[in-house]
Design a protein around this motif. Sequence first.
Motif, PDB file in Angstrom:
ATOM      1  N   LEU A  25      -6.267   5.678  -8.453  1.00 56.76           N
ATOM      2  CA  LEU A  25      -7.145   5.152  -7.406  1.00 56.76           C
ATOM      3  C   LEU A  25      -7.126   3.720  -7.103  1.00 56.76           C
ATOM      4  O   LEU A  25      -7.001   2.943  -5.631  1.00 56.76           O
ATOM      5  N   GLU A  54      -5.024  -1.580  -0.548  1.00 58.95           N
ATOM      6  CA  GLU A  54      -5.544  -1.568   1.070  1.00 58.95           C
ATOM      7  C   GLU A  54      -6.432  -2.688   1.149  1.00 58.95           C
ATOM      8  O   GLU A  54      -6.416  -3.059   2.313  1.00 58.95           O
ATOM      9  N   LEU A  72      -4.561  -5.261   2.733  1.00 63.02           N
ATOM     10  CA  LEU A  72      -4.616  -4.855   4.122  1.00 63.02           C
ATOM     11  C   LEU A  72      -5.709  -5.517   5.003  1.00 63.02           C
ATOM     12  O   LEU A  72      -5.440  -5.170   5.991  1.00 63.02           O
ATOM     13  N   PHE A  73      -6.999  -4.958   4.459  1.00 66.71           N
ATOM     14  CA  PHE A  73      -7.386  -5.025   5.522  1.00 66.71           C
ATOM     15  C   PHE A  73      -7.910  -6.459   5.883  1.00 66.71           C
ATOM     16  O   PHE A  73      -8.213  -6.501   7.138  1.00 66.71           O
ATOM     17  N   VAL A 113       0.855   3.738  -2.724  1.00 69.83           N
ATOM     18  CA  VAL A 113       0.652   5.475  -2.763  1.00 69.83           C
ATOM     19  C   VAL A 113       1.423   6.385  -2.706  1.00 69.83           C
ATOM     20  O   VAL A 113       1.617   7.478  -3.135  1.00 69.83           O
ATOM     21  N   LEU A 132       0.720  -1.172  -0.169  1.00 69.41           N
ATOM     22  CA  LEU A 132      -0.265   0.409  -0.122  1.00 69.41           C
ATOM     23  C   LEU A 132       0.873   0.675  -0.627  1.00 69.41           C
ATOM     24  O   LEU A 132       0.748   2.386  -0.291  1.00 69.41           O
ATOM     25  N   ARG A 133       1.887   1.120   1.129  1.00 66.48           N
ATOM     26  CA  ARG A 133       2.802   2.257   1.205  1.00 66.48           C
ATOM     27  C   ARG A 133       3.155   2.926  -0.594  1.00 66.48           C
ATOM     28  O   ARG A 133       3.822   3.652  -0.561  1.00 66.48           O
ATOM     29  N   ILE A 164      -4.853   1.814  -5.727  1.00 71.73           N
ATOM     30  CA  ILE A 164      -3.955   1.819  -4.328  1.00 71.73           C
ATOM     31  C   ILE A 164      -5.383   1.379  -2.959  1.00 71.73           C
ATOM     32  O   ILE A 164      -5.353   0.521  -2.107  1.00 71.73           O
ATOM     33  N   GLN A 165      -6.652   1.351  -3.327  1.00 70.83           N
ATOM     34  CA  GLN A 165      -7.723   0.475  -3.049  1.00 70.83           C
ATOM     35  C   GLN A 165      -7.568  -0.645  -3.204  1.00 70.83           C
ATOM     36  O   GLN A 165      -8.621  -1.559  -2.005  1.00 70.83           O
TER      37      GLN A 165
END
Lengths: 539, 558
Positions: free
Chosen positions: A213, A220, A223-224, A193, A189-190, A216-217
Motif C-alpha cells: 500500500l 501515486e 503521478l500527482f 497495483v 502505478l499500474r 502504491i501511495q
Amino acid sequence: MNALLRIFGLWRRRWPALALGLLVSMAALLVAVAMMTLSGAMVFSLGAMAAAPLLVRLLGPGRVVLRYLERLTTHDAMFRALGDVRLWFFRGLARGAAGGIGYRRSADLLARLVNDVDALDGIYLRILIPLAQAVILLPVLIWQVGKGSLLLALAIAVLYGVAAFHLPYRAARASRAAGGRLGESVSALRVAVFDTLSGLREVRAFAAEGRMLALIQAREAALFSAQHDLAGRAARAQAGALLCGQGAILAVIVAAAFDPLLAVAAFLAVAAFEPIAGLARAGVLAGHAAASAERVIEAAESGDALPDPATPAPLPRGSALRFEGVQFRWQADRPFVFDGLTLDVPSGSRVALLGPSGSGKSTLAALALRLAAPQSGRILLGGVDIASLAAADLRGRIAYLSQATHLFDDSIRANLLLARPDASEDEMWAALESARIAEVVRALPQGLDTWVGEAGGNFSGGQGRRLALARTLLSTAPILILDEPCAGLDADTERGFLQTLNETGSGRTVILIAHRLTGVERFDRIWRLSEGRAAAAAG
Amino acid sequence: MDTTKTVARQWVRAQTKESHGFTAIVAACSLAGAAASLVGAWCAAQALALALATRELSLGYLGGFLAAALVQAGCAILAERFAFDAGAAARRRLRSDAMARLLAAGPAMLRGAHSGTLASVVIDRIEAVDGLFVRWLPAAMLALAVPAMVAAVVLTLDPVAGAILIGAGLLVPFAMALSGLGAAAAARSQFAAMARLQTRFLDRVSGIATIVLAGRAEAEAQALARAADELRQRTMRVLRVAFLSSAGLDCAAAVALIAIALRYGGQYADGSLASIPAALFVLLASPQFFAPLRAFAAAYQERMHATAAAEALAELPPLPPQTPPLEVRNVAAHGITIDFYDVSLSWDATRGKALDGVSFRIPAGQVVILAGPSGAGKTSIIEILLGFVRPDSGRVTFNGADIATLVPQALARLTAWVGQRPMLFAASIAENIRFAKPEATDDEVDAAAEAARVMDFAILLPQGLETVIGEGGYGLSGGQAQRIAIARAFLKDAPILLLDEPTAHLDPVTEADVLESLKRLCAGRTTLLASHATAAHAFSSRRVDLRGGRVVGTRGAT
C-alpha cells in the motif's frame, strides 16, 4: 516529433475520415465567424439589416447543425484511428514476443496501450483541428480588419499569433519532460497495483499489505506531482491566451476612437479568439502526446530480434530435426548453455531429453522454435536450416508445451481451440482423455464451457497443467515438444499419461523434456544433457 | 439497478462533501473571475461607447478593463489549482480505500475476478473521478450562479435583452434533460466495455508467447480489433446523445444572439444613441451567459464517469470489522499444534465440495505429509491455514484457539509458505527473496539463498543475487523459481511451515538437495507438506491421505 509523425503515418488508412472531420469543422467555424460579424454589423447598422433573413434562416441553424456534425465526425474518425494504433501495437508486440514478454511488464504494456494511446487522441481533436482553424482564420482576420485599418489588423494579428501559435509552442516544449514523467508514473502505478493484486496470495502470506500500500501511495504521489505540474502549465498558458484575447478588444476600442467604423472588429475578434481558446492548453497536451507516442512506438518495435529472412525458403517435406555443432548462450556475459551440441531427432521418433534443471533442456526447445538463434552451428528441419524459414511456417510444424504455457481467462473450449480452431467436439474430448483430465471436465456442470479463470486459477495446479497438455495434444503439428508435461501431477496420473503418450499417433515426433523417467515410457532414444552437450543414455 | 443508482448518487454527494473546503475555494475563485469578466465587459462597453460618441479615450475605463482581465486570468489559475488539489485528495482517499478493501479480502478475490479487472477499477475508474472535481463541481456551481448574475445585470440595463437571455437560457435545461436520460445508461455500458477490453488485452499480453507459438497472433489481433470497434460504437452511442445537449446549447446561444442583434439593429437605425453602452455590454456579456452552461454540458459526462466509478467501487468487498488480535505468542513459544475438526469447504456451489468433513492433527514441531492426487483438496487445506479462505463449516485451531479469531496479519506472522506457482516480481533475485522479510540484512538474505540452493545458480549469473528477473520469473527455469520461493520461507523463519509441492519442478539431484535443506528448515516447526514425490515421503512417518476432499487414511496424525 518524429514519433508523432510516425503516428500520423499509422493513421494513413483514416486520412479521408480525418480530413472530412477537418472540413466539417472549418465550415462550422466560418459560419460562426460570419454570424458574429453580421450581428456586430447589424448593431452598428452598417447597411446590414438586409442580412437579417440570411442570419436567421441560414447561418443560425447552419451553425448548430454543423457544430453537431463536426463533433460527431471528428470523434468517430479519431476513435477509428486510435483503434488502428492499438492493433498495430498488438501486432508489433506479437512479432517480438514469441518467447514471452521477457523483462517487460504486462501492466506497463497495458499502460502504453491504454493511457498513452488515449493521450494521442488529443493530437487530432484538440491540437490539429484548432490549429488548422487558426491558420485559416488569421488571413481572414487580417483581411477583414485590414480593410479598415492596417495598423489595427497588425496589432490583432500579433496577439492572435501569440495566443494560437507562440504560447502553445512554448507550452509544448516546456511540458515535454513532465509529459514523459506522467506516462512513466501512470505505468509505475499500474505495475505496483497489478503486482499487488496478482500477487495477493504472496502479499497475504508474507503480511506485505502495508508495504505494498505504501508503494502504491508513493507511486501515486509521483503521478500527482507530474499531473500537478502539467495542470499548472496548462492553467497559465490558458490565462495567457485569455489576456491576448482581451488585449485585442482593447486595441479595437482604442482604434474606434479614431475611426468608429473599426468598432465592428471587436465582434470579429471575439469570434476569432473563441476557437483557439483551448490551443494554449492543448500545447501542454502536445508535449504529453509526443512523450506518449514515443512510449507507444518503443514498446511496439522492441523485440523481434530474429526477423524472418527476406525471402523465406519453402517449408521442407520432412520433419526430421537436427542440431549441428550448436553453440549458444542467452547473453554475452552469461555462460554457454550449449557448446558444440549435436543431436538427431528423426521424423516420427520418440526422444527423451534428460538433465538437471538449468542444463538447457528448455533452451533447446527455444532454439528449435527459433525464439533464439545459435551463435554458431545450425539447426535443420527436414534438411533445411531453420534460419532460412519463415518463423510462422516453422512453428506450424511444432506443438510446444512449455513450462510457462498460459491458460487464458476464457472457457475450456476457447483454450483448447487456440491449438486447432477447427477441432470438433470429439477431437477435443479425445485430447482431454489423453491428458487424463476428461473425467474432471465431464463432471463439471458446464463441461467444456466452464470458465478457466485467470491463468487457470479455477483449477488446481495439476489440473491446469493437464488442460494445457490437452491443448498441445490437440494440435496437428507433426512434432510435439513437451517440456516437463508431468510437473505437478501425482504419480498415478503421470504414469497414466505417459502410457497414453506411448500410443499417441504414429508418425508424430515426440520430444519429451524431463529430469527423470518413471520407467513406463517407451523411447527410441534417450539423450542426457550435461556440460553443454548431449550424450546418449541407456534406454 | 435503481438501488445502485441511488447508492451512486449518494456516493457522489458524499465525495463532494468530503472535499468541501477545496470546492468552496474553487467556487469563490470561479465566481470572482466571472464577476471580473462582467466588470471588464462593462468597462469595455463604456469605453467603446465613449470613443464612438466623443472620439475620446477614457483611461479610467480602459484601466478598469485591463485590471478586470488580469483578475479574471488570476482567478482562473487559482480555481484550477484548487480544483486539482481537491481531485487529487479525493483520488488518494478513494484509491487507498479500494486497495485496503481488496487487501483485506485477500486472495479469495482472485477466484472470482481477474486481477486485471480489479487493477482497472483501482487505476482507471478512480482516475476518472478526477473530472468530477476538476470539471464537474466547478461547472455545476457556476452553471446557475453566473448566468443569473449576467441576466440580473442585463435586466437592469435593458429588460428586453434580459428577457431574451433568460428565455434562451430556459431552453438549456430542457435540452439537457432530454439528452441526459439516455446518456447515463449508455455511459455505464461503455465503461463496462472498456474494462472488458482492458482485461482481455492484459490476459492476452501475459500469454502472448502461447498465442504466437500456436500461430494465432493474427486471429487474436482481429478479435481485439473487433472488440476495439465495439468499444468505439458504444462510445459514439454515448456521444451522439451527449452532443445533442451541446447542440441544444448552441441553438439557444444562436437564438439569443440573433434576437439581440435584431433588437439593437433596429434601435440604432432609429438613432437612439442613448442605449449604445447597454447594447455593447449585452453583446459582450452574452457569451458569459452561455459559457458556464457550455462548461456544464461538457462536464456532465464527468459526473456519469464518477457515477460509474462509484458503482464499480461499491462492488468491492467491504472492510471486515476490526477484531481484537488474539495473543498467540506465549503459546507459540512451545510450538503450535494444528487441529482440523470436521472441516468442509466448497469454492463454487455447482462444483461440489473441495473438502468434506476433514479432521486431522499436526502435533507441535512435527511434519505431516498430505498425500493425494491433484484436485484432492491439498491446496484447499493449505489455503485455509493461510487464511486465504474460511471453511464453510468445522473448525481449525492453533493450540486450541480457533484461527477464525486471528486477524490475517497475525496468521501471516505464524506461517511460512511455498506455493505451487510462486509469484515472482520483476526485480532482482535478492529483492524477491527479501519480500518475505523486508528488514532482513544482506547476510540473512545470502544465508537463505544458500540454504535454498539459490546460490547454486545465482553464482553463474552476471550479477549474482542482484540479477534482475522478469515478471513471473522470466529468465529462470521452473526449478530455479521454486528455489527462490523456498528461500523466502527460510528467510521468514515462522513457527508453521506450509509446503505445497515444493519440489514439483526439480530434477532428482536438486530435489534431494532442496529436501535436505527443507529438512533442516522443518526442525522444530509444525510442518504440513503436500507432495506426491516419493522422496518427500521419507520425510516423516506421519501422513494424511486425501481423496476427493475426504480423508481416506491417516498415520500418526490424529
